[in-house]
Scaffold this active site. Structure first.
Site, PDB file in Angstrom:
ATOM      1  N   ASN A  63       0.905  -1.303   0.071  1.00  0.00           N
ATOM      2  CA  ASN A  63       0.168   0.068  -0.120  1.00  0.00           C
ATOM      3  C   ASN A  63       0.832   1.230   0.099  1.00  0.00           C
ATOM      4  O   ASN A  63       1.401   1.522   1.156  1.00  0.00           O
ATOM      5  CB  ASN A  63      -0.948  -0.104   1.216  1.00  0.00           C
ATOM      6  CG  ASN A  63      -1.549   1.190   1.278  1.00  0.00           C
ATOM      7  OD1 ASN A  63      -2.003   1.875   0.309  1.00  0.00           O
ATOM      8  ND2 ASN A  63      -2.449   1.448   2.460  1.00  0.00           N
ATOM      9  N   TRP A  64       1.122   1.801  -1.073  1.00  0.00           N
ATOM     10  CA  TRP A  64       1.926   3.020  -1.144  1.00  0.00           C
ATOM     11  C   TRP A  64       1.264   4.260  -0.830  1.00  0.00           C
ATOM     12  O   TRP A  64       2.244   5.310  -0.590  1.00  0.00           O
ATOM     13  CB  TRP A  64       2.141   3.186  -2.822  1.00  0.00           C
ATOM     14  CG  TRP A  64       3.274   2.210  -3.269  1.00  0.00           C
ATOM     15  CD1 TRP A  64       3.869   1.293  -2.382  1.00  0.00           C
ATOM     16  CD2 TRP A  64       3.803   2.003  -4.788  1.00  0.00           C
ATOM     17  NE1 TRP A  64       4.769   0.526  -3.351  1.00  0.00           N
ATOM     18  CE2 TRP A  64       4.577   0.962  -4.801  1.00  0.00           C
ATOM     19  CE3 TRP A  64       3.641   2.868  -5.883  1.00  0.00           C
ATOM     20  CZ2 TRP A  64       5.447   0.584  -5.903  1.00  0.00           C
ATOM     21  CZ3 TRP A  64       3.987   2.347  -7.082  1.00  0.00           C
ATOM     22  CH2 TRP A  64       5.024   1.261  -7.107  1.00  0.00           C
ATOM     23  N   LYS A  65      -0.008   4.360  -0.361  1.00  0.00           N
ATOM     24  CA  LYS A  65      -0.513   5.525   0.221  1.00  0.00           C
ATOM     25  C   LYS A  65      -0.232   6.789  -0.650  1.00  0.00           C
ATOM     26  O   LYS A  65      -0.481   6.242  -1.947  1.00  0.00           O
ATOM     27  CB  LYS A  65      -0.119   5.772   1.672  1.00  0.00           C
ATOM     28  CG  LYS A  65      -0.299   4.620   2.592  1.00  0.00           C
ATOM     29  CD  LYS A  65      -0.033   4.606   4.058  1.00  0.00           C
ATOM     30  CE  LYS A  65      -0.259   3.148   4.599  1.00  0.00           C
ATOM     31  NZ  LYS A  65      -0.049   3.489   6.225  1.00  0.00           N
TER      32      LYS A  65
ATOM     33  N   HIS B  60      -9.584   1.099   4.576  1.00  0.00           N
ATOM     34  CA  HIS B  60      -8.264   1.228   5.182  1.00  0.00           C
ATOM     35  C   HIS B  60      -8.545   2.137   6.386  1.00  0.00           C
ATOM     36  O   HIS B  60      -9.498   3.262   6.369  1.00  0.00           O
ATOM     37  CB  HIS B  60      -7.185   1.765   4.225  1.00  0.00           C
ATOM     38  CG  HIS B  60      -5.902   1.674   4.778  1.00  0.00           C
ATOM     39  ND1 HIS B  60      -5.281   3.030   5.735  1.00  0.00           N
ATOM     40  CD2 HIS B  60      -4.897   0.938   4.905  1.00  0.00           C
ATOM     41  CE1 HIS B  60      -4.096   2.669   6.092  1.00  0.00           C
ATOM     42  NE2 HIS B  60      -3.792   1.488   5.376  1.00  0.00           N
TER      43      HIS B  60
ATOM     44  N   GLU C  36      -6.820   4.719   7.428  1.00  0.00           N
ATOM     45  CA  GLU C  36      -6.808   6.173   7.174  1.00  0.00           C
ATOM     46  C   GLU C  36      -7.991   6.575   6.390  1.00  0.00           C
ATOM     47  O   GLU C  36      -8.404   7.767   6.694  1.00  0.00           O
ATOM     48  CB  GLU C  36      -5.554   6.337   6.298  1.00  0.00           C
ATOM     49  CG  GLU C  36      -4.210   6.135   7.027  1.00  0.00           C
ATOM     50  CD  GLU C  36      -3.055   5.392   6.735  1.00  0.00           C
ATOM     51  OE1 GLU C  36      -2.933   5.511   5.346  1.00  0.00           O
ATOM     52  OE2 GLU C  36      -2.212   5.002   7.139  1.00  0.00           O
TER      53      GLU C  36
ATOM     54  N   GLU D 106      -5.327  -4.868  10.431  1.00  0.00           N
ATOM     55  CA  GLU D 106      -4.070  -3.689  10.569  1.00  0.00           C
ATOM     56  C   GLU D 106      -4.621  -3.077  11.898  1.00  0.00           C
ATOM     57  O   GLU D 106      -5.493  -2.106  11.912  1.00  0.00           O
ATOM     58  CB  GLU D 106      -4.125  -2.869   9.456  1.00  0.00           C
ATOM     59  CG  GLU D 106      -3.909  -3.488   8.138  1.00  0.00           C
ATOM     60  CD  GLU D 106      -3.384  -2.485   7.079  1.00  0.00           C
ATOM     61  OE1 GLU D 106      -2.141  -2.520   6.977  1.00  0.00           O
ATOM     62  OE2 GLU D 106      -4.173  -1.369   6.774  1.00  0.00           O
TER      63      GLU D 106
ATOM     64  N   GLY E 101       2.553   2.584  10.648  1.00  0.00           N
ATOM     65  CA  GLY E 101       3.281   3.611  10.538  1.00  0.00           C
ATOM     66  C   GLY E 101       4.052   4.145  11.793  1.00  0.00           C
ATOM     67  O   GLY E 101       4.514   5.307  11.801  1.00  0.00           O
TER      68      GLY E 101
ATOM     69  N   SER F 290       3.463  -1.800  10.274  1.00  0.00           N
ATOM     70  CA  SER F 290       4.938  -1.825  10.563  1.00  0.00           C
ATOM     71  C   SER F 290       5.718  -3.035  10.213  1.00  0.00           C
ATOM     72  O   SER F 290       6.640  -3.574  10.839  1.00  0.00           O
ATOM     73  CB  SER F 290       5.145  -1.481  11.929  1.00  0.00           C
ATOM     74  OG  SER F 290       4.891  -0.065  12.342  1.00  0.00           O
TER      75      SER F 290
ATOM     76  N   GLY G 229       2.984  -0.857   4.315  1.00  0.00           N
ATOM     77  CA  GLY G 229       2.944   0.559   3.870  1.00  0.00           C
ATOM     78  C   GLY G 229       4.498   0.840   3.747  1.00  0.00           C
ATOM     79  O   GLY G 229       5.030   0.767   2.639  1.00  0.00           O
TER      80      GLY G 229
HETATM   81  P1  13P Z   1       3.160   0.477   7.438  1.00  0.00           P
HETATM   82  O1  13P Z   1       3.624  -0.722   7.164  1.00  0.00           O
HETATM   83  O2  13P Z   1       3.976   1.761   7.179  1.00  0.00           O
HETATM   84  O3  13P Z   1       3.027   0.491   9.062  1.00  0.00           O
HETATM   85  O4  13P Z   1       1.688   0.847   6.903  1.00  0.00           O
HETATM   86  C1  13P Z   1       0.579  -0.383   7.151  1.00  0.00           C
HETATM   87  C2  13P Z   1      -0.554   0.017   6.297  1.00  0.00           C
HETATM   88  O5  13P Z   1      -1.183   0.788   6.567  1.00  0.00           O
HETATM   89  C3  13P Z   1      -0.734  -0.617   5.038  1.00  0.00           C
HETATM   90  O6  13P Z   1      -2.097  -0.600   4.556  1.00  0.00           O
END
Ligand code: 13P
Length: 242
Positions: free
Chosen positions: A8-10, A94, A96, A164, A170, A206, A227
């Site tokens: 997931n590159w956001k 997700h 976010e 998640e 993150g 993470s 992420g």
């Molecule tokens: P991180 O791997 O940066 O913690 O993010 C996880 C995430 O939100 C994947 O969708």
């Protein structure tokens, strides 16, 4: 069950950066015995689509799509466009999207059903906040989000669930293996009660090359949604080879 590794590159990577990543990454995935999915931002879908042509075990998808084909939905992403360009997956719910963009729990089932209806695979994202975990509500939150997300889903269509925990996203604070194992076992039982057999359950939060091996060894951890550590081709490849 074949493992699934999702990136997931956001809101990272322009079209040019997407092409650069995939040019370095895709040739190295031929020896990975798993399915790999990249989720670029929508502005880079087309760049991804061009780069993926001909890949056997690597696919791409959308981080968020709306639950109707078209209409007055300013700023939304179209699942039909995703499909037309060759995308195969869509993230739904997700954390976010839920917390930053205030997506309503009541939207989730329509999104999952619409994505399935187009022949694409939804990845329903669920997980508790730290306050909810501290209050002993982890199972209840996961159960509620599964209920909300799967109310209109078809058991006969592809589906993936990603656990998640919000507090691990993150933050560098990965969940303990025992916490992951407990949550995944609960989610597996819940899915079976709903008639969803063989649904891959991904862990996200993470995940790094250093902790991927241990987590992947846990029962009912069928892959990862990554992420930060998916933004670098070498780092994500190490996770895919865990
Ligand atoms: P991180 O791997 O940066 O913690 O993010 C996880 C995430 O939100 C994947 O969708």
């Amino acid at each position: 069950m074949k493992k699934l590794f999702a990136a997931n590159w956001k809101l990272h990577k322009t079209p040019a950066e997407t092409r650069d990543f995939l040019r370095a990454f895709l040739p190295q995935t031929k020896t990975v015995a798993a399915e790999i999915v990249i989720f670029p931002p929508a502005s880079s879908w087309e760049a991804a689509a061009q780069s993926f042509a001909g890949s056997a075990n690597c696919f791409w998808g959308g981080q968020n799509v709306w639950s109707q084909a078209q209409g007055a939905f300013t700023g939304e992403n179209s699942a039909q466009v995703l499909k037309e360009l060759g995308g195969r997956y869509a993230l739904v719910g997700h954390s976010e999207r839920r917390s930053v963009f205030h997506e309503e729990p009541t939207w989730m089932s329509d999104k999952v059903a619409f994505v399935q209806g187009l022949g694409l695979t939804p990845i329903l994202c669920i997980g508790e906040t730290l306050a909810e975990r501290d209050a002993g509500q982890t199972d209840a939150v996961n159960a509620r989000q599964l209920e909300e997300g799967l109310a209109k889903a078809k058991t006969s269509q592809p589906l993936v669930v990603a656990y998640e925990p919000v507090w691990a996203i993150g933050t560098g604070r990965v969940a303990q293996p025992s916490q992951v194992a407990e949550a995944h076992a609960f989610i597996r039982r819940n899915l079976q009660e709903k008639g969803f057999e063989g649904t891959p359950i991904l862990y996200g939060g993470s995940v790094k090359p250093e902790n991927a091996g241990e987590l992947l060894g846990l029962p009912d951890v069928n892959g990862f949604l990554v992420g930060g550590a998916s933004l670098d081709p070498e780092s994500f490849l190490k996770i895919c080879r865990a």
